[in-house]
Scaffold this active site. Structure first.
Site, short mmCIF file in Angstrom:
data_model
loop_
_atom_site.label_atom_id
_atom_site.label_comp_id
_atom_site.label_asym_id
_atom_site.label_seq_id
_atom_site.Cartn_x
_atom_site.Cartn_y
_atom_site.Cartn_z
N GLU A 118 0.85 -1.20 0.00
CA GLU A 118 0.00 0.00 0.00
C GLU A 118 0.88 1.26 0.00
O GLU A 118 1.92 1.30 0.68
CB GLU A 118 -0.84 -0.05 1.28
CG GLU A 118 -1.83 1.08 1.48
CD GLU A 118 -2.64 0.91 2.77
OE1 GLU A 118 -2.28 0.01 3.59
OE2 GLU A 118 -3.61 1.65 2.98
N LYS A 165 -9.31 2.90 -2.39
CA LYS A 165 -9.65 2.20 -1.15
C LYS A 165 -10.99 2.69 -0.59
O LYS A 165 -11.19 3.90 -0.42
CB LYS A 165 -8.52 2.43 -0.14
CG LYS A 165 -8.64 1.68 1.16
CD LYS A 165 -7.40 1.97 2.05
CE LYS A 165 -7.39 1.16 3.33
NZ LYS A 165 -6.17 1.45 4.14
N CYS A 176 -5.62 -3.18 1.95
CA CYS A 176 -5.47 -3.26 3.41
C CYS A 176 -6.80 -3.50 4.12
O CYS A 176 -7.38 -4.57 4.01
CB CYS A 176 -4.76 -2.00 3.91
SG CYS A 176 -3.96 -2.23 5.54
#
Lengths: 268, 268
Positions: B42, B111, B144
């Site tokens: 990330e 995200k 994540c």
């Protein structure tokens, strides 16, 4: 803190009296150890590997099993969660689980996700996992394969469960790679961590009509880590763990995150 | 069979050129080992622990990063999945991840589930994880904390992903109990097993402005078992695994069950 128990039992398919006695013996042993709650395996009165609906119907005696558990709960003061075979009034058979406490039968749940040959015997339930406020915390119940569906687990958790009690009979399909826990146990750990709940699994042992079992009985904390078990296959076990059910009411992950509030249901 | 790689990198927050070079070096090392796909962590160009939107905006150069990855993909023939900081045209900053192959940038994902202080810097994305048909299989990407939401994982899996590639920066909140894998790894294993997909996680190492990392880089098979890693914290790693992406297209569990067909969405 309260002590909870998971009973991994060897049963004899078809011998309801003996199977019920094995469950009652585990209840008494757990009570003697100070436990306030015990989980017994799936179909713990009939056994699992039944060959036909006729065999299952002939064995089903849920009133007898519930009566025995209610008496044991009243005698010991414990909460008993166990799997049993239910013959419903409409002629359907159910792979079910009950929550029983000293006041009587609090909930009867019918397994919603059926495994392998179960549809040949049982009708799937359509009702969500019940969440019962007991002296040992708020207890939800689901059965075996149900636990592998994250939506079902989430439903019980968002309904307020502190403890997810899961009677299972995990058949051993293949050995996991060396040093690895069975995937069923991993899924139970993730269910606990993802939802911040305690998970108590009671599995089987003892080969039954050619079927062996994972022996994955385990008590998992809300962070996803076992605090008792996994028991391992091939032998009976009574797992005991001292837990704080209320820990499940804090869904925080770090200072600014929350397992439930951070969901984005509009996108799912 | 194809070889896939996960690069666990130590980065220097703020030094985009050096961070990009670390990613490119990992791509070249994986290519030399015969890999067809690599996953980078990330925010692998900027680093993670940025102090303000101004700092993040000043560092963001997604065109530069995407150009470097496209050139590396063209040079090596590989698929590159990596996390990067994106400055969108509307002035928002995004914690994003790209899928790049020799034909160019195939997908850019933003995200959707933000962690800790990320909302102070980034705007959450609203689009589902993309699934890209590549020479290394059908590759989905999420970032994540996204991976900890079973609905999001299910969305990518039912959209046809063979491989779920997850750039992460898992901050180390606490050590797991002795002998236990971090809960983030357990959740990744369960995501793979529940959906029957390959999961490739690329995590960080190297303390950054006081934040240490889990070091949970791992390649998990569709049964939920690691085939490479977890790498462990504190050191860079290039994980390599030979996988059959098409194994993810069989969702069977035993002879009569199916991870997708057995869902009961009307009840959820």
């Amino acid at each position: 803190m309260t002590t909870v128990a998971s009973a991994q039992l060897s049963l004899s398919v078809g011998d309801v009296a003996a199977n019920r006695d094995a469950g009652l013996a585990a209840i008494d042993e757990a009570a003697a150890a100070g436990a306030s709650l015990i989980v017994l395996p799936e179909l713990s009165d009939t056994g699992y590997v039944m060959r036909s609906p006729d065999e299952a119907a002939a064995l089903a005696d849920h009133e007898g099993t519930l009566g025995a558990w209610a008496a044991a709960a009243a005698r010991t003061g414990m909460v008993v969660v166990g799997g049993l075979c239910v013959a419903d009034g409409d002629g359907t058979l159910r792979n079910a689980a009950a929550v029983v406490d000293p006041t009587g039968v609090r909930a009867l749940y019918r397994k919603a996700h059926l495994w392998d040959a179960e549809p040949d015997l049982f009708t799937a339930g359509d009702d969500p996992p019940p969440v019962v406020d007991t002296a040992a915390g708020r207890v939800a119940v689901m059965v075996c394969y149900d636990l592998e569906f994250p939506d079902w687990v989430r439903k019980a958790a968002t309904a307020g469960a502190d403890i997810l009690a899961a009677p299972v009979n995990w058949p051993k399909l293949a050995d996991p790679p060396p040093g690895e826990r069975p995937a069923e146990v991993i899924k139970a750990q993730a269910a606990a961590a993802t939802n911040g709940v305690w998970v108590i699994v009671a599995d089987r042992c003892g080969v039954e009509r050619g079927v062996d079992w994972v022996g994955g009985s385990v008590v998992v904390d809300p962070d996803g880590y076992p605090v008792a078990g996994p028991a391992g296959s091939g032998r009976p076990a009574l797992l005991l763990a001292d837990i704080d059910p209320a820990r499940a009411r804090d869904k925080a992950l770090g200072p600014r995150n929350d397992r439930f509030a951070d969901r984005r249901p509009a996108l799912y």
